[in-house]
Scaffold this motif. Sequence first.
Motif, PDB file in Angstrom:
ATOM      1  N   UNK A  19       0.829  -1.195   0.000  1.00  0.00           N
ATOM      2  CA  UNK A  19       0.000   0.000   0.000  1.00  0.00           C
ATOM      3  C   UNK A  19       0.869   1.253   0.000  1.00  0.00           C
ATOM      4  N   UNK A  20       1.887   1.286   0.844  1.00  0.00           N
ATOM      5  CA  UNK A  20       2.767   2.442   0.929  1.00  0.00           C
ATOM      6  C   UNK A  20       3.543   2.639  -0.369  1.00  0.00           C
ATOM      7  N   UNK A  25       4.446   5.838  -5.249  1.00  0.00           N
ATOM      8  CA  UNK A  25       4.501   5.883  -6.717  1.00  0.00           C
ATOM      9  C   UNK A  25       3.478   6.869  -7.271  1.00  0.00           C
ATOM     10  N   UNK A  26       2.273   6.852  -6.719  1.00  0.00           N
ATOM     11  CA  UNK A  26       1.229   7.773  -7.187  1.00  0.00           C
ATOM     12  C   UNK A  26       1.607   9.223  -6.905  1.00  0.00           C
ATOM     13  N   UNK A  27       2.178   9.480  -5.741  1.00  0.00           N
ATOM     14  CA  UNK A  27       2.590  10.845  -5.395  1.00  0.00           C
ATOM     15  C   UNK A  27       3.736  11.321  -6.285  1.00  0.00           C
ATOM     16  N   UNK A  34       4.341  18.096 -15.848  1.00  0.00           N
ATOM     17  CA  UNK A  34       3.465  17.840 -16.995  1.00  0.00           C
ATOM     18  C   UNK A  34       2.167  17.160 -16.574  1.00  0.00           C
ATOM     19  N   UNK A  35       2.196  16.446 -15.484  1.00  0.00           N
ATOM     20  CA  UNK A  35       0.987  15.805 -14.958  1.00  0.00           C
ATOM     21  C   UNK A  35       0.145  16.828 -14.194  1.00  0.00           C
TER      22      UNK A  35
END
Length: 68
Positions: A19-20, A25-27, A34-35
Amino acid sequence: MRPERQLQNWRSEAGSRLWLSGLIAAMQHAERPEIRRQPVAPEVVVELRAQLALTASYRASQISTLRH
């Protein structure tokens, strides 16, 4: 995934690490310029709010259960 199942997964060490890792990765992805410049679809915001509300209410129910 149902909140009860998420809680079971997070209780294990491997589940916590997974989960961490996903959160990190998402952060890291979201912090890229650009995101960050891309607009967020309204349905994504609605889903995020629903998930956050579910998590908060689920936690509150667990706390009240522990107190009784």
